[in-house]
Design a protein around this motif. Sequence first.
Motif, mmCIF file in Angstrom:
data_model
loop_
_atom_site.group_PDB
_atom_site.id
_atom_site.type_symbol
_atom_site.label_atom_id
_atom_site.label_comp_id
_atom_site.label_asym_id
_atom_site.label_seq_id
_atom_site.Cartn_x
_atom_site.Cartn_y
_atom_site.Cartn_z
ATOM 1 N N VAL A 104 0.845 -1.193 0.000
ATOM 2 C CA VAL A 104 0.000 0.000 0.000
ATOM 3 C C VAL A 104 0.883 1.247 0.000
ATOM 4 N N ASN A 105 0.391 2.297 -0.649
ATOM 5 C CA ASN A 105 1.085 3.585 -0.641
ATOM 6 C C ASN A 105 0.783 4.318 0.660
ATOM 7 N N TYR A 133 -9.233 12.405 -2.457
ATOM 8 C CA TYR A 133 -8.636 11.289 -3.182
ATOM 9 C C TYR A 133 -8.880 9.933 -2.491
ATOM 10 N N ASN A 134 -9.750 9.930 -1.483
ATOM 11 C CA ASN A 134 -10.095 8.692 -0.765
ATOM 12 C C ASN A 134 -8.884 8.017 -0.126
ATOM 13 N N ALA A 135 -7.924 8.822 0.291
ATOM 14 C CA ALA A 135 -6.825 8.282 1.088
ATOM 15 C C ALA A 135 -7.318 8.107 2.523
ATOM 16 N N ASP A 241 -3.174 3.902 2.066
ATOM 17 C CA ASP A 241 -4.044 3.670 0.906
ATOM 18 C C ASP A 241 -4.130 4.925 0.037
ATOM 19 N N VAL A 242 -2.992 5.520 -0.190
ATOM 20 C CA VAL A 242 -2.942 6.780 -0.940
ATOM 21 C C VAL A 242 -2.851 6.473 -2.431
ATOM 22 N N PRO A 243 -3.779 6.971 -3.248
ATOM 23 C CA PRO A 243 -3.719 6.698 -4.681
ATOM 24 C C PRO A 243 -2.499 7.360 -5.317
ATOM 25 N N GLN A 244 -2.025 6.759 -6.387
ATOM 26 C CA GLN A 244 -0.824 7.255 -7.048
ATOM 27 C C GLN A 244 -1.021 8.673 -7.566
ATOM 28 N N SER A 245 -2.242 9.009 -7.938
ATOM 29 C CA SER A 245 -2.504 10.352 -8.462
ATOM 30 C C SER A 245 -2.248 11.423 -7.404
ATOM 31 N N LYS A 264 6.130 3.172 0.938
ATOM 32 C CA LYS A 264 5.369 1.931 0.787
ATOM 33 C C LYS A 264 5.276 1.236 2.139
#
Length: 776
Positions: A104-105, A133-135, A241-245, A264
Amino acid sequence: MANQIKDNGIYVFDHDHVDAGNVEKSGPATTIYSFLTSRFAILGMILCSFGVIILIMTASLQFSNYSENALSNSAGVPMQYSVNAPRGNITDRNGVSLASSEEVNTLLIANAGMNDTDLNAMLLELSYLFDQYNAVSVTDLSNYLTINPYAFQKTPDEITSWQVSKNLFNLKEPKTAKVVTYSDGYVMSDPQIFFLYLRAKFNIDESYSPDEAYRIAVIRYQMFADSWAYSTGTPVKIATDVPQSLIQLLLEQNFKYKGIIASKDYRRVYSPLAEVSSHVVGYVGKISQDGLTQLQSMGYSSDDVVGQAGIESQMERYLHGQSGMKAYNIWTDAGDKGSYYSESIGTDPIPGANVTLTIDSRYQKVLLDGIKDYIASAAADELVRKTGNKTASAGAGVMLDVKTGDILAMVSYPNFDPSDFVLSMEGDTQAAEQVKYYLGVGKYEKITKDDTPLWNRAIMSQYAPGSTFKMVTAVAALETKVISPGSNTLVCTSPVEIGGWKFTCHERPVGGHGPLTLSRAFATSCNIYFQKLGVATGIDAIDEWGKKLGLGELSGVDLPGEFAGTRASRETKRLLRVQEYDKTWFPADTAQSAIGQFDNDFTILQLARYTAALATDNLVTPHVIKEVTAEDGTVLYTGSTAVTPVGISQSTLAAIKAGMEAVVSTDEGTARDTFLNFPIKIACKTGTAETGFETANKEYSNGLFVCYAPADDPQVAIAFVVEKGEYGAQTSVIAKKLLMAYFGISDSSSTGTVDTDASIGDIPTSVTTPAPTPTP
């Protein structure tokens, strides 16, 4: 060459071209002047000057706001942080995943020397970005305090402990009742006042709304809780759970989001089949303070997740892996003029080793479902009978390879979902509620005490074996020549007096069975037969053979928490009783012990191991670990397959086998109806064991069953219990389902039915207790 002249204790030098005879005698002033003008004195003064300059610079740094200014003057800060290793995988014997690690980020924040005003503004913006961003924001503060409405989320005692903690707020408890404000340093019982305290502590400007201030406080609390690490350059995790964007956005604008680091991490992921094997697999949780004390020298940190039960705990040092170190750079006021340090510097983490179990998930599911189905059926029957008795509610079972000791299935019910522990750590409220039930917290205390879902009944609970113990009595009698394979008839008369106690045959209370051979006694599970046989054999011989067969002894299974159980014996009675008279051994004690009652209490694993020994004359070492392998495939550990010969004669083994086969193959057999037309020949024994609470609690006795199969060429042994299952004969349907799965038998190949008639002979003998005659 220089000539050395000593004058008044001071060394002076002249040159070779000066005539020694012309040297005038010097006075003190002349001597001092000569020394001070020499090249050595000049060099010494220069060095002293440098020392003074360095001392002044050091002092100015020591007493200035260095932690902020130093970070503000260089863009590349040479710091490192720990990178977690992925935890090793756990699979069943067929490679089916039970537990794995998911990458997971994450976002970390490092000390960039920002002032509170700028820091708080940046954190508020980050908080909104996390939502957009739903993190998942890391929000330990919300476990204690929420707003809208203002409320503490822990008990008053827990909140007080939290506030007085020296590692956190270090507030004082008022000695007397007093009005507490947010600024006087005392524990605050009002959540709104405590929130004002946090605003002040983190210098959150009054212009921010309560919601905005809480968003800032959530992140500031994470930094504050790890303040030592944060202040010394170790980044603190603030989102997962951070999106790559979002990561790309933050890194592209790193001049704006100072101190933010993308990293990570790994989340423990349990497959649905892990719930089926929950007591074997175990679960993970945050490391405790005691655990950290023990493991810190091995590289563990306060943020680590460690095994808490089962294989996750037993094989922690293999599964955990080894953390690495990575350099990081953060943007500060110096912009692109600061230093840059390659992030390739450091050490890579070493992934944890993988554990392959001996468990076969197919059989595991069949056994668990079998116990659950039986419990549901028993509850339905009770609705019809309306006796008011408590019926089946829990159970445990084991199937193992009789030759290697591989545990193919180990079930304990009620069970639990290991995923709930992971999800609860991440703020999932439903999972957190489930964990409260597992742990018996608050309103769940009573129901958890009854269910004990975290308790591995297969190795921790100790059950009276009932009639499943009768093979021990028979082995002892045959090996001591009390009976022989060809001469073993005893007469069952009911009622009968043994040592001043009156015993009654349950199946035929008036008159009894009459003459019975050993095989017929097994088939009917006649208690009077085995009680007479036990008294004739003696408790010492029965105890000796029980020990040889592994009963009341630790099996050495590679799981934490195994209980040894107890064997009925003279010594056990002396240890367990208080009154001296009660310590005396009576023939009636032997009679009860011979049928698996009295002080006999064993684990289900012990019963499975003992049954396997009856099949092979070898006591195996039961194990759930097949092997542990490193990432490169190197085998680091294998489960023990050591066996210990029991030393039972072949004639005795044959007689025991014949008796256990008769339980199925004869018309009188207590398991005949279940295994009618079953294509595999099995050797088994049913058992119904009293708990001593039947009358007081209005509940049924425990139902037990043991077997090995095929009888002529044994491969597997099975043992299980259904608590309050009423009759062992009825529970035999669970073994049938498991054997069908193991041997690949379809339903159409077996037409057996379950006889629900209670008039079967595997239940404890009725006892009438006049004043006993003490004849040890």
